[in-house]
Design a protein around this motif. Structure first.
Motif, PDB file in Angstrom:
ATOM      1  N   VAL A   1       1.204  -0.190  -5.312  1.00 30.50           N
ATOM      2  CA  VAL A   1       0.870  -1.285  -4.603  1.00 30.50           C
ATOM      3  C   VAL A   1      -0.254  -2.315  -5.254  1.00 30.50           C
ATOM      4  CG1 VAL A   1      -0.729  -2.093  -2.867  1.00 30.50           C
ATOM      5  CG2 VAL A   1       1.253  -0.389  -2.302  1.00 30.50           C
ATOM      6  N   THR A   2      -1.060  -1.648  -6.186  1.00 28.30           N
ATOM      7  CA  THR A   2      -1.997  -2.328  -6.934  1.00 28.30           C
ATOM      8  C   THR A   2      -1.217  -3.001  -8.041  1.00 28.30           C
ATOM      9  OG1 THR A   2      -3.670  -0.690  -6.668  1.00 28.30           O
ATOM     10  CG2 THR A   2      -3.757  -2.143  -8.534  1.00 28.30           C
ATOM     11  N   GLN A   3      -0.247  -2.410  -8.813  1.00 29.08           N
ATOM     12  CA  GLN A   3       0.837  -3.011  -9.728  1.00 29.08           C
ATOM     13  C   GLN A   3       1.467  -4.238  -9.119  1.00 29.08           C
ATOM     14  OE1 GLN A   3       2.681   0.567 -10.987  1.00 29.08           O
ATOM     15  NE2 GLN A   3       1.249   0.812 -12.627  1.00 29.08           N
ATOM     16  N   VAL A   4       1.957  -4.112  -7.929  1.00 28.70           N
ATOM     17  CA  VAL A   4       2.983  -5.157  -7.320  1.00 28.70           C
ATOM     18  C   VAL A   4       1.759  -6.303  -6.946  1.00 28.70           C
ATOM     19  CG1 VAL A   4       4.347  -5.631  -5.329  1.00 28.70           C
ATOM     20  CG2 VAL A   4       4.826  -3.875  -6.480  1.00 28.70           C
ATOM     21  N   ALA A   5       0.781  -5.988  -6.522  1.00 32.36           N
ATOM     22  CA  ALA A   5      -0.231  -7.008  -5.872  1.00 32.36           C
ATOM     23  C   ALA A   5      -0.676  -7.783  -7.204  1.00 32.36           C
ATOM     24  CB  ALA A   5      -1.414  -6.458  -5.214  1.00 32.36           C
ATOM     25  N   GLU A   6      -0.877  -7.117  -8.272  1.00 28.31           N
ATOM     26  CA  GLU A   6      -1.316  -7.910  -9.485  1.00 28.31           C
ATOM     27  C   GLU A   6      -0.141  -8.618 -10.041  1.00 28.31           C
ATOM     28  OE1 GLU A   6      -4.003  -9.070 -12.283  1.00 28.31           O
ATOM     29  OE2 GLU A   6      -4.281  -8.034 -10.526  1.00 28.31           O
ATOM     30  N   ILE A   7       1.121  -8.399  -9.835  1.00 28.52           N
ATOM     31  CA  ILE A   7       2.278  -9.059 -10.326  1.00 28.52           C
ATOM     32  C   ILE A   7       2.338 -10.508  -9.418  1.00 28.52           C
ATOM     33  CG2 ILE A   7       4.844  -9.410 -10.235  1.00 28.52           C
ATOM     34  CD1 ILE A   7       4.642  -6.295 -11.484  1.00 28.52           C
ATOM     35  N   ILE A   8       2.091 -10.274  -8.115  1.00 31.07           N
ATOM     36  CA  ILE A   8       2.052 -11.457  -7.381  1.00 31.07           C
ATOM     37  C   ILE A   8       0.859 -12.498  -7.498  1.00 31.07           C
ATOM     38  CG2 ILE A   8       1.774 -12.178  -4.784  1.00 31.07           C
ATOM     39  CD1 ILE A   8       3.300  -9.353  -4.239  1.00 31.07           C
TER      40      ILE A   8
END
Length: 193
Positions: free
Chosen positions: A51-58
């Motif tokens: 979730v952290t990695q996806v949120a940082e991509i967003i």
């Protein structure tokens, strides 16, 4: 001597006894595992990393902090735990698992073990597919990606940084000025309300 050279020499000395899969496992096993600087209360540690990695991509770090730096992943974790129903929580986790399985199917590794470029490309590709498919037969990972995007935007733009550095924010608006230049009206930024 680096690790690859040492393994190559060891394999040569042993007459090539080390198989290719064993060699790949040794090389891959030495890569550092990603970590997070917050403790999930609803998600597992690996789910929190994802979730952290996806949120940082967003919302990546630019001239303003990114989602990770502001603490958006922790916000997502708390929202899932405190606000979402059991049914929605289960749906999110099932969809998260489908997202990770799709990454494994496409790249051979779980999402959290992909390099940053592959992660970004994968999320963009999946997002485009999910947005384009509005049918009932949308991919199983649709719920995870869209809810994560929604919660990332909510968490970011309701944070102090999002509301004051990205959006305009005036706690108590002043007097009404009907006809002023755009430069005096916030240079086109939307108001944080």
């Amino acid at each position: 001597m680096d690790r690859r050279e040492a393994l190559r020499r060891t394999a040569w000395i042993m007459g090539g006894v080390i198989s290719a899969p064993a060699m790949a496992g040794l090389l891959k096993g030495c890569a550092p595992k990603p970590s997070i600087d917050w403790k999930p209360s609803f998600l597992s540690n690996d789910q929190g990393i994802l979730v952290t990695q996806v949120a940082e991509i967003i919302i990546p770090k630019t001239d303003t902090p990114g989602a990770k730096e502001i603490g958006v992943p922790g916000f997502i974790d708390q929202m899932l735990k405190e606000v979402y129903s059991k049914e929605d929580q289960d749906k999110y986790l099932t969809s998260l698992k489908a997202f990770d399985e799709e990454a494994k199917k496409e790249h051979g590794d779980p999402f959290i073990e992909l390099d940053a470029e592959k992660q970004t490309t994968f999320v963009n590709k999946i997002h485009s597919a999910v947005v384009a498919d509005t049918t009932e037969n949308a991919p199983a990972y649709r719920d995870f990606l869209m809810k994560t995007k929604e919660l990332t935007l909510l968490g970011f733009f309701t944070s102090k940084v999002g509301a004051s550095e990205v959006l305009q924010y005036v706690a108590v608006p002043g007097s009404y000025k009907g006809c002023i230049p755009v430069s005096e009206a916030g240079n086109g930024k939307t108001w944080a309300t």
